[in-house]
Design an enzyme around this catalytic site. Structure first.
Site, short mmCIF file in Angstrom:
data_model
loop_
_atom_site.label_atom_id
_atom_site.label_comp_id
_atom_site.label_asym_id
_atom_site.label_seq_id
_atom_site.Cartn_x
_atom_site.Cartn_y
_atom_site.Cartn_z
N GLY A 175 22.96 3.44 -19.91
CA GLY A 175 21.57 3.18 -20.27
C GLY A 175 20.75 2.88 -19.03
N CYS A 176 19.44 2.99 -19.18
CA CYS A 176 18.55 2.78 -18.03
C CYS A 176 18.61 1.32 -17.57
CB CYS A 176 17.12 3.18 -18.40
SG CYS A 176 16.53 2.48 -19.95
N TYR A 177 18.45 0.38 -18.49
CA TYR A 177 18.52 -1.03 -18.11
C TYR A 177 19.89 -1.40 -17.54
CZ TYR A 177 14.09 -2.25 -20.53
OH TYR A 177 12.78 -2.37 -20.93
N ALA A 183 20.26 -0.34 -13.83
CA ALA A 183 19.56 -1.21 -12.88
C ALA A 183 20.25 -2.56 -12.76
CB ALA A 183 18.11 -1.39 -13.30
#
Lengths: 344, 344, 344, 344
Positions: D147-149, D152
């Site tokens: 996932g994007c979160y 990061a």
């Protein structure tokens, strides 16, 4: 080939770095600024790990000796001085400022309110509207890269003006630009809180791009009269839209005019003509060298509305500069410029 | 006085609540929606602790019985039906939609591509361009509140058109609007990522506000011909700018025309004319009922560039609606509308 | 009552004008700037036709003679000097800068890296966190208006800290602010193109609001240890959100804590506690003096996430300043502050 | 090699096209959507003249026959079904959804509130956090793209967690994302006027990325306890920033920790560690596959603040997907991903 950039820390210079980093022919020989000699990624942290070169002071003779081509991404006035210095060497020059664009020195005095460069240089420099001046650019040593607004406006107006299909006194250009066109400096007028959630009109009937646009239009059709030209500051970073209004001399359908545009630009890889009923949007060219054009001929009024969009830092500055450099050097016009627009 | 609002959950309705909450004369009797009956602050949490009323279903006869005036902040089509129902009662009606604005039913059919309300209603409704129709509005029971674009455009063009100082076939309006004009719904075209960092032109030569503008211009000067009108979607929430271009019939200086505008609007508290060399910006009217106008007559072209800005939800919708209600009821036009623009 | 404003051309000063223009008790006696003496609407055209006063030079003794209260909307350092001058007169002072907030002069030296005002003044000034210091403010002559971040953070943390329900070493504040907090000046860091489409973190662990927050927290509970505090620059103009994380000493449900907050703030008209499962958004307080607070106690971690939002120019500056002035003068705390949030 | 894309009309699919168009090894064999079969540039006009392929219906067996690798850029639920179908063929699968990421089916049930794919598939799929799982990805046939979160957050936390330098119960992640993460659909919550000039917190303590982050953290250190994770919707299109807070077990200087990060990521071309005192900004990675990380250890609190930024559509989706495809096929990890960030 070796190229140098002067004015690297501005937005135009930064965009040249983005393009040239992957260019198949050009190598960045040196980058320059009038400010302190620091690594470029001190100034532009987004380049960390990509371009680690150090900014150097400007020594035209050294640069001319070590590089084959120099991009002047410096402001008007600064560029002119540099161009004069470089013109005495044999380096190729692509100047992104307005200093070499107007062939009539008096026009420069009127609109830029300053002294132009020496007239010889004005006569030598070739106006780099790539799609319309390929032959001259190909044999030029000094290219005056067009302004961002003139690029959008001229590419959108050219076919109708050249074919003299419109009333030559009817040209109105309502242009809108993102804030990066105002540069990277700090001034209250481009303070975020002043620009955001706002739209401002500025330099009404007194923008220095007016004579540049008229000069080129008159080359296409000497009948063209003074234009009306307005500029607005958009709360976006990149992009220009020029919405243009012209009066047809005789009835033409939208489809007929679109066909003229498609034919005119058939060999121009960066010009995309929208199909009937579709219009360009600024974001659809963001980060790319495209100029998208759409239009509609209104049967009610006999007027054509032409819409032209570019990324002001690309086709409106660094992109067209590299396109011109490619043409000057007999390289494929598209070399290094295959950026797909960054959407959304 | 008691007022009701229908279509309260849209942006126009929300803005009516913001205005009416502090209005010295009107009390919000009831608020309505076609959707479920919830507290308004479920829908608009920013109103928590301020307005706690419950949204009610729409029962025109009950509303007409309990209230003195109803604001229809509903979309075209819905408003028309409601106006027909309310017109059979004796409640005052201010309709913010386009359904009652065009007196010629055929124009409605052409531009709205739908059936208009019954013709009697079209003839009864008074066009509520407050500054130009005060007398008729004062005695009206039904007011068709002007569109957002027409308000900005007409207020900017009126003095020159009325005095017949311009070529009646030369009117070009390049208009730009924030996204709140597209309403509170969910559609891909107003998805944040599509609008942000973008500028889109839309409905080129086919916007339904064209006949509304022409209808009023022709009232001022029957010579006026078809206009050219373009609309752009700005990446901001609130605000409209109309940049307009007209050809003078004979030479006039900017100062002469500014003087005409100052005289014309001397008694209009919401119209502010910019001094020579200054132009309005959208943010300078944000949240207020002002329409700021600036202009420049270009001696090179004989054209005047007129710039007019409003907050589309205020002077372009809810603000002017309340201004009209004030005029209808003999109250000070400014009552409840003293908002200082929210800057920055 | 007569009030004067110093630092009128900044955003805080502009916001004071917006509030005071409609205030039922205060009249704007004079407005001042260190810059040239022009009409305020030269600087702030949005005030044309609303406030036409001329900016005057700063003469503390003249101001103190003519006005009852002065708002210092000047930057740190400038405010301190002015406060020292005004403290020798009997005018009421509300200082919006950080110069009078820290009672320990050494803390000022460490965090502001400059010399504080004379200690007597620091001891006299009352910290104007309105909701928590009403009694002292009511009898104060000099009020140090809280910082924007401290206001959002302290109002959100107060009930849990005061009741000592949390681990006193666990306080983490992740704060985000719009660009108007950086003022109206011109610097590259707030150039539109640098802030737009961006999010930057700044002054990590070294923001001068850290000691201000800790000072107040320790008044509520001496056990409180050093906090962690981060600030981010949002690409918006107005608004602050503080997202805060604290560790509960013993299990509490979200509902229990919400109940504590509702009780604590029951008499505070500008504090709105969100219901279970709802959280505040910056836009829901825009242009108003509200502080909206929501929270959630996570049973998985025993941590509470508290979210607090304000308009940094209102509750974070000018709004709270007027609220404090109201309290100082025994006027209704809400007087002149009834702004409905501007949404959307 | 031939690749196909399913879910091409979403933002993730569009970004895959932008990357793959210039990829030195992959050719786009076919593009698919569940919607009507139109040319891709009907849906994405920015691709006109660049990619002219037609969208096709989804026939897994045909696709598996004609292509070597398929990217599933479809939403959760849809992706799972397709992955099940494709898993019966021998095509390589890179799934950008959350359906294959959680190895424990019960976690999926709890957080996604739906039935997971068949367990065998969950055990086969390799979690594609490229920098940390290269060996497994290299031999995988099915990759669950993170996932994007989580991308990061995990890249920012990894070194400190893996070395067990922090209190395993102290991890707090305050994450902020641009609106493109919410997709291209139309819903009121991502209407421009709701998102612009706003900041919203959402899914407090209930985001489905929580178990994904915890699953990976526990692989690095089984001691890790439940995390606190908050997500905010930024008024920007692209980009994620995760600001993270952890408690050191024993004192470490910022420089020591930076050194650990530099060593850890020395061979990872897309991870850039900021020097002391510098922090990453979202815009500095826009359009690129970089993850920039900066940090500060606060001697006052013993806490480390870690800041990590990515472009959510690149390193947070399509970019990492191509990076994983490269690793799966033994190609240079950087192939096709040399985008210089688009700044400004």
């Amino acid at each position: 080939m070796k190229v140098s950039i002067i004015g690297t820390t501005g937005y135009g210079g930064g965009e040249l770095l983005r393009i040239l980093h992957h260019h198949p022919v050009y190598n960045i020989q040196s980058i320059h600024t009038t400010r302190e000699e620091i690594a470029i990624n001190e100034e532009y942290p987004h380049l960390s790990g990509i371009i680690e070169q150090k900014l150097e002071k400007i020594d035209p003779y050294k640069i001319a000796k070590e590089s084959d081509l120099v991009f002047l991404a410096t402001p008007s006035r600064v560029s002119g001085k540099l161009a004069e210095a470089f013109s005495e060497t044999d380096i190729q020059i692509v100047d992104l400022s307005g200093d070499l664009r107007l062939t009539d020195p008096d026009e420069y005095r009127i609109w830029y309110k300053d002294e132009p460069v020496k007239e010889e240089l004005l006569q030598t420099a070739v106006y780099g509207l790539s799609e319309w001046n390929r032959a001259k650019i190909a044999s030029a040593r000094i290219v005056a890269n067009p302004g961002c607004y003139p690029t959008a406006a001229l590419l959108g107006l050219a076919p109708l003006v050249k074919e003299e299909l419109i009333d030559p006194g009817s040209i109105i250009i309502d242009a809108k630009s993102g804030a990066s066109g105002a540069g990277r400096g700090g001034s209250k007028s481009i303070n975020f809180s002043e620009v955001n959630e706002n739209l401002k009109i500025y330099k009404v009937n007194e923008h220095q791009h007016i004579p540049e646009i008229e000069q080129q239009l008159k080359k296409w059709s000497p009948k063209v009269k003074q234009i009306t030209f307005s500029t607005h500051l958009l709360p976006i970073t990149r992009g220009i839209m020029a919405t243009m209004y012209v009066q047809l001399l005789e009835e033409k359908s939208t489809e007929e005019i679109l066909e003229l545009y498609r034919e005119t630009y058939g060999d121009s890889p960066f010009i995309r003509i929208k199909p009937f009923g579709r219009y360009p949007s600024i974001k659809e060219v963001s980060g790319s060298n495209f100029c998208d054009i759409g239009l509609h001929a209104d049967q009610r009024t006999g007027r054509v509305t032409i819409v032209s969009v570019i990324d002001n830092l690309m086709k409106g500055a660094a992109g067209q500069a590299v396109q011109n450099a490619n043409i000057m050097n007999g390289i494929d016009e598209k070399a290094g410029l295959g950026f797909v627009p960054l959407y959304p």
